[in-house]
Design a protein around this motif. Structure first.
Motif: not given
Length: 126
Positions: A65-70, A93-96, A101-106, A118-119
């Protein structure tokens, strides 16, 4: 010092679909070895943006999934000393997805979908 890199995720998806994987590349996509990527880049004169693209082709996968790639891309960027990523996406990307991504990165993340999706990712100091 700010180090901003633009990464075209849409282009990555197109490039990765053309790439034939070796067993070791498939393994890296499942269990990314960031230490090995870091060691390989220490003495590499290639510009950071190109090095990140090359590493992404080895570590990211169009099969997850894109979140894991990000998250993987952000980790690669951190290893490279990048402070800000501007990632061109094929869609917003949607809010979830952003929350995951935020939960798994600083990081701090914002999005724009004016002309292109753009992200904006700011990697916080640890």
């Amino acid at each position: 010092m700010t180090n901003i890199i633009e990464f075209d995720y849409s282009e990555f998806l197109a490039d990765s679909s053309k790439q034939k994987w070796t067993f070791s590349q498939a393994l890296k996509s499942i269990i990314p070895t960031f230490g090995a990527v870091w060691n390989a880049s220490v003495h590499n004169p290639t510009p950071t943006k190109e090095r990140l693209r090359q590493e992404a082709l080895q570590v990211l996968s169009s099969h997850i999934n894109d979140e894991s790639n990000m998250i993987r891309l952000i980790r690669l960027a951190r290893i490279e000393g990048i402070t800000d990523l501007h990632i061109k996406l094929p869609y917003t990307l949607d809010e979830d997805q952003v929350a995951y991504i935020l939960e798994n990165t600083h990081t701090e993340i914002s999005q724009s979908n004016e002309d292109v999706d753009l992200l904006y990712v700011h990697l916080k100091a640890r």
